[in-house]
Design a protein around this motif. Sequence first.
Motif, short mmCIF file in Angstrom:
data_model
loop_
_atom_site.label_atom_id
_atom_site.label_comp_id
_atom_site.label_asym_id
_atom_site.label_seq_id
_atom_site.Cartn_x
_atom_site.Cartn_y
_atom_site.Cartn_z
N ALA A 99 0.83 -1.21 0.00
CA ALA A 99 0.00 0.00 0.00
C ALA A 99 0.87 1.26 0.00
O ALA A 99 0.39 2.34 -0.35
N LYS A 122 5.58 1.75 -3.84
CA LYS A 122 4.87 1.47 -5.11
C LYS A 122 5.49 2.27 -6.25
O LYS A 122 5.71 1.74 -7.35
N GLN A 125 -6.08 -2.95 -2.90
CA GLN A 125 -5.51 -3.14 -1.56
C GLN A 125 -6.25 -4.19 -0.74
O GLN A 125 -5.66 -4.98 -0.02
N CYS A 131 -4.83 -7.33 -1.59
CA CYS A 131 -3.38 -7.44 -1.34
C CYS A 131 -3.13 -7.86 0.09
O CYS A 131 -2.20 -8.59 0.40
N THR A 132 -3.96 -7.33 1.02
CA THR A 132 -3.81 -7.70 2.43
C THR A 132 -4.61 -8.99 2.66
O THR A 132 -5.30 -9.47 1.76
#
Length: 361
Positions: free
Chosen positions: A282, A287, A306, A309-310
């Motif tokens: 994040a 990034k 996100q 992603c988590t």
Amino acid sequence: MRVLGIETSCDETAASVVALDGVAAPEILSNIVLSQIEEHAAFGGVVPEIAARAHVEALDGIVEAALADSAVSLDEVDAVAATAGPGLVGGLIVGLMTAKAIAAAANKPLIAVNHLEGHALTARLTDGLDFPYLLLLVSGGHTQIVAVRGVGDYQRWATTIDDALGEAFDKTAKMLGLPYPGGPNVEKAAVSGDAGRFVFPRPMKGSAQPDFSFSGLKTAVRQAATAIAPLSDQDVADICASFQAAVADALGDRVARALARFRQEFPHTARPALVVAGGVAANRTIKGTLEALCLEAGFAFVAPPQKLCTDNAAMIAWAGIERLRAGMAGENAADFVPRSRWPLDSVSAPLVGSGRRGAKA
Ligand code: KG4
Ligand code: ZN
């Protein structure tokens, strides 16, 4: 194909239903994630016993909510997939036992999923990526570069020899008096900081060994903070900005190396891609660095939303679908025992570091 996924390996209690119909793009029918951040905040990190109890309390309701949200009944589900490792063993037991009970009661197959495989395959759920591609996983517990060659076919090219990157963010935040979880707060403070004020080490930069290390950086931050204590808000901001710059630089060096290796090992990949996953993905500075690197090296840069992603259960349900589709769902998942350590890649030797949670195998 519809799979119910369950995730309980750390401090999120999550359940999801993902569907794949024919050649259409897969669809996330529901994705419920209950974070335990508030339960752990007072302790400055995840307390395993508290996490396991919180999973017990929440999981049934979360599974019910995921089924209700998806408008799919348990009867219509093709399989139940649950994270069986790696992670905190208490949470793994809660999730896997619940999944076994549901699968047995509904007479559905059970798929024991490696949490890291969930992260590794997410880009195929969100972006329909083809194999092979490169994965950078940067979370609170893992820092790895993995060549993803196929379902169940992973090669770890780099891992951390001490702290995970998220852990380094969390420890830095704690040292500076910023609240848990540290990563987002370090990033916020860094916005008004001077990244050039402190020159922190770039661990492993230029090393022939492809791995990561962050504990020396953490020590350098502590020394700098101690030397100028008491810290003003501006001092904290400057340290955060300088820390973030060092991290981005060190990470960039390691990733550039892996991109070059990917080119060598997979020269015929039409559109090579780097996928990022994990909470640290994040971070905008990180990034930005990775995006620039990919542009320069001719790689696509893939950062799934996100929420995916988590830690979440959609990635576990999706890994279940991938395994079902590939005929690799596993035979005796009902006998599967949770594994607190479970490397994705059984070939690369585990690197034993001194991290809080031991080796990040
Ligand atoms: O993937 P994740 O949600 O959970 C696991 O570790 O499994 O990652 C959490 C980690 C924490 O260490 C947190 O501090 C870090 O990701 N993190 C960040 C940011 N957001 C979360 N680190 C740096 N910058 C961020 N914006
Ligand atoms: Zn994770």
